[in-house]
Design an enzyme around this catalytic site. Structure first.
Site, PDB file in Angstrom:
ATOM      1  N   GLY A  10       0.806  -1.209   0.000  1.00  0.00           N
ATOM      2  CA  GLY A  10       0.000   0.000   0.000  1.00  0.00           C
ATOM      3  C   GLY A  10       0.837   1.256   0.000  1.00  0.00           C
ATOM      4  O   GLY A  10       0.306   2.366   0.005  1.00  0.00           O
ATOM      5  N   GLY A  11       2.168   1.112  -0.012  1.00  0.00           N
ATOM      6  CA  GLY A  11       3.070   2.250  -0.029  1.00  0.00           C
ATOM      7  C   GLY A  11       3.474   2.631  -1.438  1.00  0.00           C
ATOM      8  O   GLY A  11       3.145   1.949  -2.413  1.00  0.00           O
ATOM      9  N   CYS A 119      10.760 -11.755   8.237  1.00  0.00           N
ATOM     10  CA  CYS A 119       9.571 -11.657   7.389  1.00  0.00           C
ATOM     11  C   CYS A 119       9.948 -11.862   5.926  1.00  0.00           C
ATOM     12  O   CYS A 119       9.252 -12.559   5.188  1.00  0.00           O
ATOM     13  CB  CYS A 119       8.894 -10.296   7.588  1.00  0.00           C
ATOM     14  N   CYS A 215       4.999  -4.102  12.550  1.00  0.00           N
ATOM     15  CA  CYS A 215       3.588  -4.124  12.170  1.00  0.00           C
ATOM     16  C   CYS A 215       2.705  -4.866  13.161  1.00  0.00           C
ATOM     17  O   CYS A 215       1.526  -4.556  13.290  1.00  0.00           O
ATOM     18  CB  CYS A 215       3.435  -4.705  10.764  1.00  0.00           C
TER      19      CYS A 215
END
Length: 374
Positions: A10-11, A119, A215
């Protein structure tokens, strides 16, 4: 044309990555990974329209600025709609529990974890490749500021062109066999160029702030998150100086990291730094800045992206933290995935639990690989 699965946060970076891939003629599938901790606050369930083949997105009302909020998912979806590409939201909450468990366990051991590296290793270039295989995609792409090149000895991972945004450090744990199937479209650009490109093609995320939070720590400080997950066990101990003098007490070693200066809970009348954490005794040891100097380190779980000579030491540039400079050192390979790094000049802030990444001395942009500091 190749089919590409693109991790979308979404960035602005992953959004422009989508545009660049489409411009190169690829068939792009945008994927948003939902993997944050569930919020105890009230949630709003948003059901996607029938025209969008994606999972419902949970709108969390209390999330910090991170990279996996409902607003981020909607931003990624809008970009996908504008660019005319399919978008899917994958529910990886169960898989991400492994990263949260690792995060808590490392702090409980007196180490400082790096969940962003894990991640990338486990999810973005782990589970996402599984998804890519399921949809017959040749490549997995992200918006990381790093580059890939085909050199004489094979595919290479390189620093991004924008030195202030370079993210090659957090990608060094990716399996070497995956490099030929990775795409990093924004690594050859400056960040300002990426924002300008987003403005030019009319993406509303052009000036969106970069995510900086962990996050899954949705409320409060990271040590409060650790305490909630560990429960009521006693983790208190003494705060001591390097000469053994007791100068205070603490509620848990999970509230400290090597090099920390603020929030120590004691006043010594002069600058003091955390120079050592002792999980067995639960002692936090304070000292002066010079006490942080280390001439060498040992690391484990090595991941090498090139063939290295095992019988002779190798010159390299070693980077011990994401924002630390890479400094001249000698690399000595051990057995069972362990290795030793000896610095030309003492390094400050060598921290167990963080990654050490080695770059080629003759080609300082090239990642040789790395491991986890013991």
């Amino acid at each position: 044309m190749s089919r590409v699965v693109l991790a979308m946060s979404g960035g602005v970076d992953s959004s422009v990555a989508a545009y660049l891939l489409l411009q190169a003629g690829h068939e792009v599938i945008g994927v948003f990974m939902r993997h944050g901790e569930k919020s105890p606050a009230a949630c709003h369930l948003e059901t996607p329209s029938a025209s969008r083949a994606s999972l419902p997105v949970i709108s969390r009302l209390d999330h910090k600025q991170g990279c996996c909020t409902a607003a981020d998912a909607e931003d990624a979806r809008r970009v996908s709609d504008r660019l005319g590409m399919p978008f899917y939201a994958l529910d990886l909450n169960e898989e991400f529990g492994r990263i949260m468990d690792y995060f808590v366990a490392e702090y409980a051991r007196g180490r400082t974890p790096n969940p962003c590296v894990q991640c990338n290793n486990w999810l973005k270039f782990g589970k996402l490749f599984d998804y890519a295989d399921s949809v017959d995609a040749r490549y997995v792409a992200t918006g990381h500021y790093a580059r890939l090149a085909q050199l004489a000895d094979g595919p290479a991972l390189l620093r991004g062109v924008d030195a202030s945004k370079d993210q090659s450090y957090v990608l060094a744990g990716i399996g070497r066999q995956l490099l030929p199937r990775m795409l990093l479209p924004v690594g050859g650009f400056q960040k300002a160029e990426i924002r300008q490109m987003a403005e030019r093609i009319g993406l509303r995320v052009a000036q969106k702030k970069d995510s900086q939070e962990i996050c899954f720590v949705t409320q409060g400080r990271y040590d409060e998150f650790v305490k909630r997950r560990l429960g009521d066990e006693d983790r208190s101990g003494e705060i001591v100086t390097t000469d053994g003098s007791v100068v205070g007490e603490h509620a848990g070693i999970d509230g400290f990291t090597i090099g920390q200066r603020k929030g120590l809970g004691v006043a010594l009348g002069k600058p003091a730094f955390v120079v050592r954490i002792e999980p067995d005794t639960r002692r936090v040891v304070l000292g002066e800045r010079a006490d942080l100097d280390r001439t060498e380190l040992t690391a484990e779980k090595a991941n090498w992206l090139v063939d290295l000579p095992s019988e002779v030491p190798l010159r390299c540039l070693a980077q011990i933290r994401y924002n630390a400079p890479a400094t001249p050192a000698t690399l000595e390979l051990g057995t069972e995935g362990r290795f030793r790094v000896v610095f030309d000049t003492p390094a400050q802030g060598v921290t167990p639990g963080q990654a050490v990444v080695c770059y080629a001395e003759a080609e300082p942009d090239r990642v040789l690989g790395g491991g986890w500091i013991e």
